[in-house]
Scaffold this motif. Structure first.
Motif, PDB file in Angstrom:
ATOM      1  N   VAL A 222       0.806  -1.228   0.000  1.00 59.64           N
ATOM      2  CA  VAL A 222       0.000   0.000   0.000  1.00 59.64           C
ATOM      3  C   VAL A 222       0.838   1.276   0.000  1.00 59.64           C
ATOM      4  CG1 VAL A 222      -2.153  -1.034   0.801  1.00 59.64           C
ATOM      5  CG2 VAL A 222      -0.462  -0.410   2.506  1.00 59.64           C
ATOM      6  N   ASN A 223       0.929   1.987   1.136  1.00 62.55           N
ATOM      7  CA  ASN A 223       1.602   3.291   1.137  1.00 62.55           C
ATOM      8  C   ASN A 223       3.077   3.189   0.789  1.00 62.55           C
ATOM      9  OD1 ASN A 223       1.571   2.032   3.861  1.00 62.55           O
ATOM     10  ND2 ASN A 223       2.928   3.727   4.407  1.00 62.55           N
ATOM     11  N   GLN A 224       3.716   2.067   1.131  1.00 64.02           N
ATOM     12  CA  GLN A 224       5.130   1.924   0.796  1.00 64.02           C
ATOM     13  C   GLN A 224       5.319   1.725  -0.704  1.00 64.02           C
ATOM     14  OE1 GLN A 224       6.854   2.906   3.092  1.00 64.02           O
ATOM     15  NE2 GLN A 224       7.048   1.614   4.893  1.00 64.02           N
ATOM     16  N   SER A 225       4.430   0.960  -1.326  1.00 63.17           N
ATOM     17  CA  SER A 225       4.478   0.820  -2.785  1.00 63.17           C
ATOM     18  C   SER A 225       4.168   2.142  -3.465  1.00 63.17           C
ATOM     19  CB  SER A 225       3.476  -0.243  -3.249  1.00 63.17           C
ATOM     20  OG  SER A 225       3.937  -1.542  -2.970  1.00 63.17           O
ATOM     21  N   SER A 226       3.160   2.844  -2.949  1.00 62.29           N
ATOM     22  CA  SER A 226       2.781   4.132  -3.534  1.00 62.29           C
ATOM     23  C   SER A 226       3.911   5.148  -3.411  1.00 62.29           C
ATOM     24  CB  SER A 226       1.520   4.664  -2.858  1.00 62.29           C
ATOM     25  OG  SER A 226       1.136   5.914  -3.384  1.00 62.29           O
ATOM     26  N   ALA A 227       4.627   5.104  -2.280  1.00 65.70           N
ATOM     27  CA  ALA A 227       5.746   6.029  -2.098  1.00 65.70           C
ATOM     28  C   ALA A 227       6.787   5.850  -3.191  1.00 65.70           C
ATOM     29  CB  ALA A 227       6.387   5.806  -0.729  1.00 65.70           C
ATOM     30  N   TYR A 228       7.004   4.594  -3.607  1.00 67.37           N
ATOM     31  CA  TYR A 228       7.975   4.333  -4.661  1.00 67.37           C
ATOM     32  C   TYR A 228       7.411   4.686  -6.043  1.00 67.37           C
ATOM     33  CZ  TYR A 228      10.768   1.908  -8.097  1.00 67.37           C
ATOM     34  OH  TYR A 228      11.517   1.620  -9.207  1.00 67.37           O
ATOM     35  N   VAL A 229       6.199   4.214  -6.325  1.00 72.80           N
ATOM     36  CA  VAL A 229       5.627   4.394  -7.658  1.00 72.80           C
ATOM     37  C   VAL A 229       5.321   5.859  -7.941  1.00 72.80           C
ATOM     38  CG1 VAL A 229       3.623   3.842  -9.109  1.00 72.80           C
ATOM     39  CG2 VAL A 229       4.697   2.053  -7.744  1.00 72.80           C
ATOM     40  N   ALA A 230       4.757   6.555  -6.961  1.00 70.22           N
ATOM     41  CA  ALA A 230       4.341   7.939  -7.183  1.00 70.22           C
ATOM     42  C   ALA A 230       5.368   8.963  -6.726  1.00 70.22           C
ATOM     43  CB  ALA A 230       3.008   8.205  -6.470  1.00 70.22           C
ATOM     44  N   GLY A 231       6.245   8.582  -5.806  1.00 69.92           N
ATOM     45  CA  GLY A 231       7.187   9.563  -5.265  1.00 69.92           C
ATOM     46  C   GLY A 231       8.646   9.217  -5.426  1.00 69.92           C
ATOM     47  N   GLY A 232       8.932   8.031  -5.951  1.00 65.74           N
ATOM     48  CA  GLY A 232      10.318   7.642  -6.135  1.00 65.74           C
ATOM     49  C   GLY A 232      11.075   7.364  -4.849  1.00 65.74           C
ATOM     50  N   VAL A 233      10.348   7.145  -3.748  1.00 65.86           N
ATOM     51  CA  VAL A 233      10.969   6.929  -2.442  1.00 65.86           C
ATOM     52  C   VAL A 233      11.048   5.433  -2.167  1.00 65.86           C
ATOM     53  CG1 VAL A 233      10.765   7.296   0.042  1.00 65.86           C
ATOM     54  CG2 VAL A 233      10.124   9.122  -1.549  1.00 65.86           C
ATOM     55  N   ILE A 234      12.251   4.950  -1.885  1.00 65.43           N
ATOM     56  CA  ILE A 234      12.447   3.545  -1.541  1.00 65.43           C
ATOM     57  C   ILE A 234      12.497   3.431  -0.020  1.00 65.43           C
ATOM     58  CG2 ILE A 234      13.941   1.532  -1.751  1.00 65.43           C
ATOM     59  CD1 ILE A 234      14.951   2.692  -4.388  1.00 65.43           C
ATOM     60  N   ALA A 235      11.474   2.822   0.561  1.00 64.22           N
ATOM     61  CA  ALA A 235      11.374   2.721   2.021  1.00 64.22           C
ATOM     62  C   ALA A 235      12.500   1.855   2.583  1.00 64.22           C
ATOM     63  CB  ALA A 235      10.023   2.140   2.408  1.00 64.22           C
ATOM     64  N   GLN A 236      12.878   2.135   3.800  1.00 61.77           N
ATOM     65  CA  GLN A 236      13.911   1.385   4.506  1.00 61.77           C
ATOM     66  C   GLN A 236      13.337   0.843   5.812  1.00 61.77           C
ATOM     67  OE1 GLN A 236      16.964   1.009   3.001  1.00 61.77           O
ATOM     68  NE2 GLN A 236      16.089   2.200   1.303  1.00 61.77           N
ATOM     69  N   ARG A 237      14.068  -0.057   6.428  1.00 69.35           N
ATOM     70  CA  ARG A 237      13.632  -0.594   7.724  1.00 69.35           C
ATOM     71  C   ARG A 237      13.637   0.502   8.781  1.00 69.35           C
ATOM     72  NH1 ARG A 237      17.223  -4.100   6.078  1.00 69.35           N
ATOM     73  NH2 ARG A 237      18.763  -3.722   7.737  1.00 69.35           N
ATOM     74  N   ARG A 238      12.564   0.558   9.552  1.00 71.15           N
ATOM     75  CA  ARG A 238      12.449   1.557  10.605  1.00 71.15           C
ATOM     76  C   ARG A 238      12.047   0.922  11.932  1.00 71.15           C
ATOM     77  NH1 ARG A 238      12.447   6.679   8.404  1.00 71.15           N
ATOM     78  NH2 ARG A 238      11.989   7.407  10.516  1.00 71.15           N
ATOM     79  N   GLY A 239      12.184  -0.391  12.036  1.00 67.49           N
ATOM     80  CA  GLY A 239      11.736  -1.036  13.260  1.00 67.49           C
ATOM     81  C   GLY A 239      10.237  -0.859  13.417  1.00 67.49           C
ATOM     82  N   ASN A 240       9.799  -0.361  14.565  1.00 65.54           N
ATOM     83  CA  ASN A 240       8.375  -0.145  14.801  1.00 65.54           C
ATOM     84  C   ASN A 240       7.934   1.289  14.550  1.00 65.54           C
ATOM     85  OD1 ASN A 240       7.828  -2.832  15.578  1.00 65.54           O
ATOM     86  ND2 ASN A 240       8.658  -2.428  17.617  1.00 65.54           N
ATOM     87  N   GLU A 241       8.828   2.113  14.007  1.00 58.45           N
ATOM     88  CA  GLU A 241       8.454   3.491  13.699  1.00 58.45           C
ATOM     89  C   GLU A 241       7.649   3.567  12.410  1.00 58.45           C
ATOM     90  OE1 GLU A 241      12.095   5.608  13.344  1.00 58.45           O
ATOM     91  OE2 GLU A 241      12.508   5.635  15.497  1.00 58.45           O
ATOM     92  N   HIS A 242       6.826   4.610  12.328  1.00 56.70           N
ATOM     93  CA  HIS A 242       6.084   4.903  11.096  1.00 56.70           C
ATOM     94  C   HIS A 242       6.879   5.948  10.315  1.00 56.70           C
ATOM     95  CE1 HIS A 242       2.902   6.199   8.384  1.00 56.70           C
ATOM     96  NE2 HIS A 242       2.166   5.174   8.793  1.00 56.70           N
ATOM     97  N   PRO A 243       6.973   5.800   8.989  1.00 51.19           N
ATOM     98  CA  PRO A 243       7.785   6.760   8.234  1.00 51.19           C
ATOM     99  C   PRO A 243       7.200   8.166   8.189  1.00 51.19           C
ATOM    100  CG  PRO A 243       6.626   5.277   6.739  1.00 51.19           C
ATOM    101  CD  PRO A 243       6.436   4.737   8.121  1.00 51.19           C
ATOM    102  N   SER A 244       5.888   8.306   8.449  1.00 47.88           N
ATOM    103  CA  SER A 244       5.232   9.599   8.227  1.00 47.88           C
ATOM    104  C   SER A 244       4.541  10.175   9.449  1.00 47.88           C
ATOM    105  CB  SER A 244       4.187   9.462   7.102  1.00 47.88           C
ATOM    106  OG  SER A 244       4.762   8.930   5.924  1.00 47.88           O
ATOM    107  N   ILE A 245       4.547   9.440  10.576  1.00 45.62           N
ATOM    108  CA  ILE A 245       3.815   9.871  11.772  1.00 45.62           C
ATOM    109  C   ILE A 245       4.693   9.667  12.995  1.00 45.62           C
ATOM    110  CG2 ILE A 245       1.651   9.704  13.066  1.00 45.62           C
ATOM    111  CD1 ILE A 245       0.500   8.077  10.745  1.00 45.62           C
ATOM    112  N   ALA A 246       4.598  10.571  13.964  1.00 47.09           N
ATOM    113  CA  ALA A 246       5.311  10.414  15.242  1.00 47.09           C
ATOM    114  C   ALA A 246       4.536  11.122  16.352  1.00 47.09           C
ATOM    115  CB  ALA A 246       6.722  10.989  15.146  1.00 47.09           C
TER     116      ALA A 246
END
Length: 380
Positions: A222-246
């Motif tokens: 879902v959002n991780q695929s969309s980040a790559y397809v629409a934004g060119g962002v390749i997600a990385q491991r973040r443990g239990n953190e969310h890439p966009s919320i804190a």
């Protein structure tokens, strides 16, 4: 279609949602059996076709076993089915299997692409005998260039990118603790089959349904695929953190880990109030979600220091009461206990044992627990 004689399906006082559907299930392991069990729970009659030399592989995938020696893996996705043991290597067995498939009108299989056709049980071969046939094939990498590639869930988690975003950022890539790609593929297959059934009811036309594990995973990211397809962002491991919320992660308390999911400024203010840290709300580093994400490490230090004063259950209760999504990191026993405490009935008795309840609630045509997973039997 009427049930064939001797299938052993019990009648139900109220017709189920999928009463009248019959499925020849040639699948094994997880994705296919999960799809057919979901349909069986909703009333479809599923005949599980198994080879004589041990049957479904998961019959031997143990420990753990239940109290009569059956592998609990097999039990997890095979209730509400009857069984036919058929040797597809013999002409007699293939003829019997073809008869069941044609009568059923719906076929589910997850052999490597091409195998069923070589047995005379492929879509084109069976459609010649039943033009309105619905035929669902589940594969690892599709029926094209990836047809010859073998693939279990672990392999697809690896090559499909899921492991690259799972685990501690300073550690090695990790698989998810359950075969989640198989689960996603099985649920996508269920949706595809039901869509094909609806189309057949409207037009009388059957069709082939194809689902592969790799595509199911890429869609399920879902959002991780969309980040790559629409934004060119390749997600990385973040443990239990969310890439966009804190903060949207697990945090340490006096006696274990607490999951906290703060999705907006109001929830952040409530979190700070419960923790006795109202000053953090006006701290320039934490004014907005964007600033909190940018200063995640500092925020984590602030929150962890305060959470260390009490245990995770105490904090979870206080935060939930204040409208902040939070909960302790439970083991599976704790998860079932929580569901029980909320009146969710996570298990259901079935022939002297407990089975995990279906999550589907229907007010008029509820799920029925009619048959325990089929025992092994003789071969044709």
């Amino acid at each position: 279609m009427n049930s064939p004689a001797g299938t052993g399906f019990p009648s139900t006082p109220t017709p189920a949602a999928l009463s009248g559907l019959m499925i020849a299930d040639f699948s094994r392991i997880l994705a296919g059996p999960l799809a057919t069990m979901v349909l069986a729970d909703l009333g479809a009659e599923v005949i599980k076709i198994e080879r004589p030399d041990g049957g479904d592989d998961t019959r031997s995938w143990g420990p753990p076993y239940d109290n009569v020696g059956r592998a609990t893996y097999f039990l997890s996705v095979n209730r509400n089915k009857t069984r036919e043991t058929i040797d597809l290597r013999s002409a007699e067995g293939r003829a019997r299997a073809q008869g069941i498939a044609v009568e059923a009108g719906i076929v589910v299989e997850n052999f490597r692409p091409g195998v069923m056709s070589r047995l005379g049980l492929g879509y084109e071969e069976l459609r010649a005998h039943r033009p309105d046939l619905i035929y669902c094939s589940i594969s690892a990498f599709g029926s094209g260039l990836g047809a010859d590639l073998p693939g279990y869930d672990l392999i697809v988690q690896a090559v499909g990118g899921l492991m690259s975003i799972t685990g501690d950022p300073l550690g090695e890539p990790q698989k998810v603790g359950v075969a989640v790609v198989d689960v996603m593929a099985g649920l996508y297959a269920t949706v595809g089959i039901l869509a094909a059934v609806r189309h057949r009811e409207q037009t009388g036309q059957g069709q082939k349904v194809e689902v592969n594990l790799l595509s199911a995973l890429l869609a399920g990211l879902v959002n991780q695929s969309s980040a790559y397809v629409a934004g060119g962002v390749i997600a990385q491991r973040r443990g239990n953190e969310h890439p966009s919320i804190a903060p949207y992660e697990t945090l340490p308390t006096a006696d274990g880990q607490l999951a906290v999911a703060v999705g907006n400024d109001r929830q952040f203010a409530a979190l700070c109030s419960v923790l006795g840290a109202a000053e953090l709300v006006s701290d320039p580093r934490f004014l907005t979600n964007t600033s909190r994400v940018g200063n995640r490490a500092a925020l984590r230090r602030e929150l962890s220091g305060r959470l260390a004063e009490r245990g995770r259950l105490s904090w979870a209760e206080a935060l939930s009461a204040a409208g902040v999504p939070a909960g302790p990191v439970n083991d599976i026993a704790g998860a079932f206990a929580l569901a029980e405490s909320l009146g969710l009935s996570p298990t259901h008795p079935l022939e002297g044992q407990q089975t995990v309840s279906s999550p589907i609630g229907l007010s008029v045509t509820p799920v029925a627990y009619r048959l325990a997973p089929p025992p092994s039997g003789g071969a044709l």
